[in-house]
Motif scaffolding. Structure first.
Motif, PDB file in Angstrom:
ATOM      1  N   ARG A 130       0.864  -1.204   0.073  1.00  0.00           N
ATOM      2  CA  ARG A 130      -0.034  -0.035  -0.041  1.00  0.00           C
ATOM      3  C   ARG A 130       0.808   1.305   0.055  1.00  0.00           C
ATOM      4  NH1 ARG A 130      -3.056  -3.608   3.538  1.00  0.00           N
ATOM      5  NH2 ARG A 130      -5.087  -4.107   2.667  1.00  0.00           N
ATOM      6  N   GLU A 160     -14.482  -8.418   1.798  1.00  0.00           N
ATOM      7  CA  GLU A 160     -13.686  -7.288   0.987  1.00  0.00           C
ATOM      8  C   GLU A 160     -14.134  -6.119   2.021  1.00  0.00           C
ATOM      9  OE1 GLU A 160     -11.839  -7.495  -1.578  1.00  0.00           O
ATOM     10  OE2 GLU A 160     -11.679  -9.426  -1.431  1.00  0.00           O
ATOM     11  N   GLN A 177      -4.832  -2.756  -4.107  1.00  0.00           N
ATOM     12  CA  GLN A 177      -4.907  -2.935  -5.561  1.00  0.00           C
ATOM     13  C   GLN A 177      -3.401  -2.528  -5.935  1.00  0.00           C
ATOM     14  OE1 GLN A 177      -7.099  -3.691  -7.975  1.00  0.00           O
ATOM     15  NE2 GLN A 177      -8.301  -4.671  -5.993  1.00  0.00           N
ATOM     16  N   THR A 178      -2.629  -3.178  -6.780  1.00  0.00           N
ATOM     17  CA  THR A 178      -1.304  -2.802  -6.991  1.00  0.00           C
ATOM     18  C   THR A 178      -0.907  -3.333  -8.312  1.00  0.00           C
ATOM     19  OG1 THR A 178       0.932  -3.505  -6.484  1.00  0.00           O
ATOM     20  CG2 THR A 178      -0.529  -5.121  -5.933  1.00  0.00           C
ATOM     21  N   ASN A 238      -6.105  -6.910 -12.185  1.00  0.00           N
ATOM     22  CA  ASN A 238      -6.872  -5.661 -11.617  1.00  0.00           C
ATOM     23  C   ASN A 238      -6.694  -4.488 -12.708  1.00  0.00           C
ATOM     24  OD1 ASN A 238      -4.384  -4.442 -11.147  1.00  0.00           O
ATOM     25  ND2 ASN A 238      -4.380  -5.199  -9.118  1.00  0.00           N
ATOM     26  N   THR A 239      -7.337  -3.477 -12.432  1.00  0.00           N
ATOM     27  CA  THR A 239      -7.066  -2.146 -13.125  1.00  0.00           C
ATOM     28  C   THR A 239      -5.788  -1.488 -13.633  1.00  0.00           C
ATOM     29  OG1 THR A 239      -7.678  -0.603 -11.576  1.00  0.00           O
ATOM     30  CG2 THR A 239      -9.721  -1.630 -13.112  1.00  0.00           C
ATOM     31  N   THR A 244      -3.166 -11.226  -9.701  1.00  0.00           N
ATOM     32  CA  THR A 244      -3.098 -12.015  -8.440  1.00  0.00           C
ATOM     33  C   THR A 244      -3.634 -13.453  -8.889  1.00  0.00           C
ATOM     34  OG1 THR A 244      -3.525  -9.993  -7.227  1.00  0.00           O
ATOM     35  CG2 THR A 244      -4.038 -12.283  -6.366  1.00  0.00           C
TER      36      THR A 244
END
Length: 431
Positions: A130, A160, A177-178, A238-239, A244
């Motif tokens: 993070r 979540e 989110q990374t 992810n975006t 993952t």
């Protein structure tokens, strides 16, 4: 940040040694130095190289030149009694940053180093990622990879959402989110990282608690990429472009059975009930139930080679019985005159008996008529005789007349008896 200062210092020193480095690399060939930075779980304040070496089936040792353990408190005590989990993680993030910078400094162009968090150590890695999201000097996606083993924060049970745990003084948050690729490794039924999301399934919960003993640590020593079947692997991008990949490492024997071996004979039925405590198994269980139902409806008796002769004998017997039955049926269809002679004989006997009765009646009538004629002739003779005799003759005539009358009466009686005889015979025949 520290990484920016390190890079500027590296540029200054690099100018001095650039020529020598170029000469050495040209003569001997460049040697890449990669590092695996590892942080352990609770109770593991430091991880020595000897400890890291066998982890993940030796994967970290095979792929990296340096195995570097991170020091941290690794405690989760109640507030006021020592380091809480939240406090330990705060210290762990700082220390991980130091080891992270060192590994990045040793990295050669085109190479990648790895950061691994085990159990509670994975919470440190999550929070560190993070921070990287806000660092403009952070390594690129191709320069570092993350592995999270037994991460308790990535369970569906958490839904979540962020949740503060006052006992640990720590807030569980959704996965960060990374842009980096992450391998998430979870042992099936591990009570520390794989609790049933249907917590009311007591059997699944008890099995997961046992899994904390029999799965949690042993799973860390297996090569997850080699032992996890494809159906237990999920990939989500992810975006930000980070992928993952989740590995659910299968557990061969239910932890509950490992804890209570006498349940071994019931393991199959127990597994079905336990798996129902995890919503991830819904599709598989439904498909299995449908397949079982279809198999039962289509199931037919099978014949083994050893029983083939017996079945053949049974079929032969059945064939013989069928032929016998068909033969009986055919005989039943034959007309009465072909299948039974007794009724015809009985009818012929009845016809003969009727004809005999008819003849007897005719003979009786003839006998009666003859007797009548004889009586009349005798009476006439007596009358002629008595006309020429004396008184004694009259008495004789009277006597003869009386005898004739008696004879005639006897004849009538005989006629009646003869007439009844055929009638009696006919009646018996009819019966």
């Amino acid at each position: 940040m520290r990484r920016s200062i390190r890079k500027r210092a590296g540029l200054a020193c690099g100018a001095v040694f650039a020529s020598a480095a170029m000469a050495v690399s040209t003569a001997t060939g460049a040697s890449a130095v990669t590092t695996a930075v590892a942080i352990g779980g609770l109770g593991t304040p430091d991880m020595h190289e000897i400890v890291i070496n066998p982890l993940l089936g030796g994967k970290l040792a095979r792929e990296n030149d340096i195995l570097d353990g991170v020091e941290w408190p690794a405690e989760a005590k109640r507030p006021g009694t020592g380091q809480t989990l939240g406090q330990s993680i705060t210290v762990g993030i700082t220390n991980l940053g130091t080891h992270f910078d060192a590994a990045f400094a040793r990295l050669e162009a085109g190479e990648q180093f790895t950061v691994v968090g085990f159990s509670a150590g994975s919470l440190v890695v999550n929070d560190f990622m993070r921070e990287l999201a806000n660092d403009p000097d952070a390594p690129t996606k191709d320069q570092v990879k993350f592995i999270l083993v037994a991460d308790s924060s990535r369970q569906k049970l958490l839904n979540e959402t962020s949740k503060y745990n006052p006992q640990y003084d720590y807030t569980y948050r959704p996965a960060p989110q990374t842009m980096y690729d992450i391998d998430v490794v979870t042992g099936e039924y591990d009570g520390a990282a794989d609790l049933p999301d249907r917590w009311w399934n007591f059997l699944a919960l008890a099995n997961a608690i046992a899994g904390g003993l029999f799965v949690h640590v042993p799973m860390m020593f297996s090569d997850y990429e080699a032992v996890t079947p494809e159906e237990n692997i999920t990939r989500v991008t992810n975006t930000l472009g980070g992928t993952t990949t989740t590995y659910l490492v299968p557990t061969k024997t239910l932890p509950l059975v490992q804890l209570l071996p006498f349940l071994k004979s019931q393991e199959a039925s127990l597994k079905a009930k336990i798996d129902a405590g995890y919503s991830r198994n819904d599709d598989r269980l439904a498909a299995a139930a449908a397949a079982t139902s279809t198999a039962r409806s289509l199931a037919a008796p099978t014949v083994t080679n050893e029983a083939a002769d017996e079945v053949a004998d049974d079929e032969a017997v059945a064939t013989v019985q069928k032929i016998s039955t068909d033969s009986d049926a055919e005989q039943a269809d034959v007309p009465a005159e072909r299948t039974s002679s007794k009724p015809a004989v009985d009818e012929a006997a009845d016809d003969d008996e009727a004809a005999a009765n008819e003849d007897a009646e005719v003979d009786a009538a003839d006998a009666k008529a003859d007797a009548k004629e004889d009586a009349e002739a005798a009476a006439k003779d007596d009358a002629d005789t008595s006309a020429g005799t004396d008184d004694d003759g009259e008495e004789g005539a009277d006597s003869g007349s009386n005898d004739s009358a008696a004879a005639a009466g006897d004849t009538d009686s005989s006629d009646g008896s003869s007439s009844e005889g055929p009638g009696s015979s006919d009646s018996g025949s009819s019966e």
